[in-house]
Structures are given as structure tokens and as C-alpha cells.
Design an enzyme around this catalytic site. Structure first.
Site, PDB file in Angstrom:
ATOM      1  N   PHE A   8       0.847  -1.192   0.000  1.00 54.66           N
ATOM      2  CA  PHE A   8       0.000   0.000   0.000  1.00 54.66           C
ATOM      3  C   PHE A   8       0.882   1.241   0.000  1.00 54.66           C
ATOM      4  CE2 PHE A   8      -2.888  -3.044   1.983  1.00 54.66           C
ATOM      5  CZ  PHE A   8      -4.070  -2.774   1.305  1.00 54.66           C
ATOM      6  N   ASP A   9       0.544   2.188  -0.826  1.00 51.96           N
ATOM      7  CA  ASP A   9       1.187   3.500  -0.791  1.00 51.96           C
ATOM      8  C   ASP A   9       0.257   4.400   0.016  1.00 51.96           C
ATOM      9  OD1 ASP A   9       2.431   5.906  -1.164  1.00 51.96           O
ATOM     10  OD2 ASP A   9       1.942   6.067  -3.278  1.00 51.96           O
TER      11      ASP A   9
END
Length: 82
Positions: A8-9
Site C-alpha cells: 500500500f502506498d
């Protein structure tokens, strides 16, 4: 197909760090009787961004950032504060 990893960014995607920074900075200023004007908040954000770029370049450590960030910023705008 089964996934081995999921990445996840979260930077300003899942978590809004910019809004959190603004709220925290506004709270800090108000606590010390300083009007958190948009230009003052923007000045801090520019300064903070420049410090993080120095970390990315390897010319500043996180410990140095934490030690100098607020001291340097407050001394620039309020040198009378010890």
C-alpha cells in the site's frame, strides 16, 4: 493466482498526511498563542519539505531533523522565544 505480497502506498493516498500535518501545526501554534495563518503554515511546510529532501539526499539524519526542525523554524519567526 495467489498474491505473495500486497503493498500500500499510504502517503496521501490512504492516509492524508498533509491534512494531519496542518491540523497538528495549527494546534501547536494556537497552544502557544500564535495565529496559524495560511502563509505561516505554508512557510513551515516548505521548510519541513526541504529537511525531508535533505534526508533523502543523505545530508541530514532523522535525529538531526527532529532536533532542529522546530527550533530553527521558531527562531526564524520568533527569535525572542528562548
Amino acid at each position: 493466482m495467489r498474491y505473495q505480497q500486497l503493498i500500500f502506498d499510504v502517503d496521501n493516498t490512504l492516509l492524508n498526511f498533509s491534512a494531519g500535518e496542518t491540523v497538528a501545526l495549527t494546534t501547536l501554534f494556537e497552544k502557544h498563542g500564535i495565529a496559524p495563518t495560511p502563509s505561516l503554515v505554508a512557510a513551515y511546510q516548505r521548510y519541513n519539505t526541504s529537511l525531508w529532501r535533505q534526508i533523502e539526499a543523505g545530508t541530514l539524519t532523522k535525529d538531526e531533523l527532529f532536533a532542529k526542525r522546530f527550533v530553527t523554524f521558531f527562531n526564524k519567526y520568533w527569535p525572542e522565544i528562548p
